[in-house]
Each structure stands twice: as C-alpha cells, then as structure tokens.
Design an enzyme around this catalytic site. Structure first.
Site, PDB file in Angstrom:
ATOM      1  N   ASN A  11      -4.828  -6.623  -9.101  1.00 43.47           N
ATOM      2  CA  ASN A  11      -5.504  -5.307  -9.429  1.00 43.47           C
ATOM      3  C   ASN A  11      -5.981  -5.044 -10.595  1.00 43.47           C
ATOM      4  OD1 ASN A  11      -6.691  -2.708  -9.272  1.00 43.47           O
ATOM      5  ND2 ASN A  11      -4.924  -2.222  -7.888  1.00 43.47           N
ATOM      6  N   LYS A  13      -7.744  -2.831 -12.094  1.00 43.31           N
ATOM      7  CA  LYS A  13      -7.634  -1.437 -11.706  1.00 43.31           C
ATOM      8  C   LYS A  13      -9.480  -0.871 -12.901  1.00 43.31           C
ATOM      9  CE  LYS A  13      -2.880  -0.562 -11.153  1.00 43.31           C
ATOM     10  NZ  LYS A  13      -1.896   0.165 -11.057  1.00 43.31           N
ATOM     11  N   HIS A  98      -5.945   2.317  -1.879  1.00 40.94           N
ATOM     12  CA  HIS A  98      -4.687   1.869  -3.138  1.00 40.94           C
ATOM     13  C   HIS A  98      -4.493   3.775  -3.159  1.00 40.94           C
ATOM     14  CE1 HIS A  98      -2.618   1.562  -6.968  1.00 40.94           C
ATOM     15  NE2 HIS A  98      -3.009   0.707  -6.665  1.00 40.94           N
ATOM     16  N   GLU A 100      -3.779   5.036  -6.013  1.00 36.65           N
ATOM     17  CA  GLU A 100      -4.338   5.863  -7.262  1.00 36.65           C
ATOM     18  C   GLU A 100      -5.920   6.638  -6.767  1.00 36.65           C
ATOM     19  OE1 GLU A 100      -4.292   3.144 -10.158  1.00 36.65           O
ATOM     20  OE2 GLU A 100      -2.503   3.583  -9.891  1.00 36.65           O
ATOM     21  N   GLU A 168       3.081  -0.525  -1.007  1.00 35.36           N
ATOM     22  CA  GLU A 168       3.543   0.087  -2.815  1.00 35.36           C
ATOM     23  C   GLU A 168       3.694   1.014  -2.844  1.00 35.36           C
ATOM     24  OE1 GLU A 168       0.423  -2.481  -5.045  1.00 35.36           O
ATOM     25  OE2 GLU A 168      -1.038  -0.693  -4.557  1.00 35.36           O
ATOM     26  N   GLY A 174       3.316   1.024 -11.589  1.00 37.99           N
ATOM     27  CA  GLY A 174       2.699   1.393 -12.827  1.00 37.99           C
ATOM     28  C   GLY A 174       4.075   1.499 -13.855  1.00 37.99           C
ATOM     29  N   SER A 216       5.067  -3.185  -9.755  1.00 40.20           N
ATOM     30  CA  SER A 216       5.500  -3.340 -11.488  1.00 40.20           C
ATOM     31  C   SER A 216       6.230  -4.840 -10.754  1.00 40.20           C
ATOM     32  CB  SER A 216       6.927  -2.474 -11.444  1.00 40.20           C
ATOM     33  OG  SER A 216       6.288  -1.289 -11.924  1.00 40.20           O
TER      34      SER A 216
END
Ligand code: PGA
Length: 259
Positions: A11, A13, A98, A100, A168, A174, A216
């Site tokens: 991904n 991003k 996701h 985010e 996730e 991250g 991560s």
C-alpha cells in the site's frame, strides 16, 4: 490465486510524488517479484500511477490495486473513481475501509456499499478492519466483530470468499517493526476472526476466507508473523516503498509458502 500462495500487498498510500519515482520503485520490485512462484504480489499505488505501471508488467505474479473506490458505478461525482475505471486501467484489487480513510469520515455503511460495488465490478476488495487500542475487557474484540458484520452486510455469504480481510490494528500502523503486533497476539486475533466468521457465516467461509495482517510489517518481523500469526499474507505500508525491504518480505513469504 492458489490457496497455498502467500498474498503480499504493498500500500503505497500518497507516495511517491512523480511517475518517474513510482516507475523506479516498481521496476526494482518487479525484477524480484516476477520470479516468485509462491507469492502473489499486489501493488496499490495512487490511482494516477496504476495505468502506466500496469503496462510495465503484464504477467500475473504481480497484480495491481486501487486504494479506494467510489460507492456508485458512474455519474456526476466529481473527483471520484469507479470500480470499472480501476479495472480498465489494470487493477484487480482495491483497498476498502483503510483506517486512514475511516479517519476522514468513511462509515461502516459506506464501506459495506463499496465492498458490494467492487465485487460486482470485477475487483477483489481488500477490507481493512482494526481497533485503535486494546482494552483488557475484550471490548476491542466486540468492535472487530461489529466491523466484520457491518462490512459484509450488503453481500451474499458466498461472496465473502472473494474478499481479502486485512486485520490492521491502528495502534500498529506506521510504527517501526518493533512496535508492530507480536506473533502471539496476531495468532489469537486471527483465531478470533475465524471464530466470528464461523459463527456468522459457517465453516466454509471461516476455513477459506483469506485473512492477512497489516501494521509495521518489515523484514525483521515478517518471518515470525507469517509463520506463527496464522495469516495468509501482509498488507505492507511504508516498507513497500523501499524495494529492498519489500523484496526481502517477498522472499520470506516465498520461502515459507514453499516449506
Ligand atoms: P505500515 O502501514 O506498514 O506503514 O504500518 C500499513 C497500512 O497502513 O496499510
């Protein structure tokens, strides 16, 4: 995808800034990933790069995905991208829900619709779920159950087999590899998700739905998480933009799938 293959999804991003950079990153990944028999690699670049990258590799060992899709199939929706548009430029997958995007206001209802639209328009949804923190009373497990139920609320039971469920946990996204989930916690959570699938949708769905992990994942924790975490692959964020790190993760997955 053959069931024994590992599924490793990158991904990207909102990176990188130029097509030249995207192409450079991709060509290093392509060189390695295209030789792996036991891994299905999927790269999810920003929408604008998919078309050209997909032309740079037309085999099946690497496939492409979008990072989002709109709830409608066409119409006056300025700025949105449809499932068929994604498919037409070379995407076979799409990330949906996701964290985010949820943070930007995407609701469980919108996510359920996007999953239905993707499935109905030739795309495999990669459905992200995950708690923001863990409590000691197991409330986060009920939260995960609700996210699963709501995500699948608009589709037929049998279609769940065509979905990739990506666990996730938000607290693990991250960070550096050290702060990722450990294999034991992942194993427990994966078993719990399988239990939810069994209770809600039956044995066939529970035994055959592809569950992967994201948060991560790096070369230093990939082996343990994949061997002991009871998942079939990874959704990799920052490490997927570093070809050496991503290729190492691919190598680890390929070796585990072969053994
Ligand atoms: P990360 O991102 O690997 O950088 O933690 C994973 C994701 O957000 O999908």
């Amino acid at each position: 995808m053959a069931k024994t293959k590992k599924l490793i999804i990158g991904n990207w991003k909102m990176h990188p800034n130029t097509h030249t950079d995207a192409s450079n990153i991709f060509s290093e990944i392509k060189e390695y990933a295209s030789g792996l028999q036991n891994v299905q690699t999927v790269i999810c670049p920003p929408f604008v790069f998919i078309d050209k990258l997909a032309q740079e590799y037309t085999g099946h060992r690497i496939l492409f995905g979008g990072q989002d899709v709109f709830t409608q199939t066409s119409g006056s929706y300025t700025g949105e991208v449809s499932a068929l548009q994604l498919y037409s430029v070379g995407a076979d997958y799409v990330i949906i829900g996701h964290s985010e995007r949820r943070k930007l206001g995407e609701t469980d209802e919108v996510i359920a619709t996007k999953i239905r639209i993707a499935l109905g328009n030739k795309l495999t949804p990669i459905v992200c779920i995950g708690e923001s923190e863990r409590d000691t009373h197991g409330e986060y497990l009920r939260f995960l159950r609700r996210q699963i139920e709501k995500a699948f609320s608009e589709i037929k039971k049998k279609d769940i087999l065509n979905v990739v469920l990506a666990y996730e946990p938000i607290w693990a996204i991250g960070k550096t590899g050290d702060e990722a989930i450990n294999a034991q916690k992942l194993h427990e959570t994966s078993l719990y998700m399988q239990r939810v699938l069994r209770e809600e949708y039956g044995n066939v769905i529970a035994d055959n739905t592809t569950i992967i992990y994201g948060g991560s994942v790096e070369p230093n924790n990939a082996e343990e998480l994949l061997r002991e975490g009871d998942v079939k692959g990874f959704l990799v964020g920052h490490a997927s933009l570093e070809p050496k790190a991503f290729n190492k993760i691919l190598e680890i997955a390929n070796n585990i799938a072969r053994s």
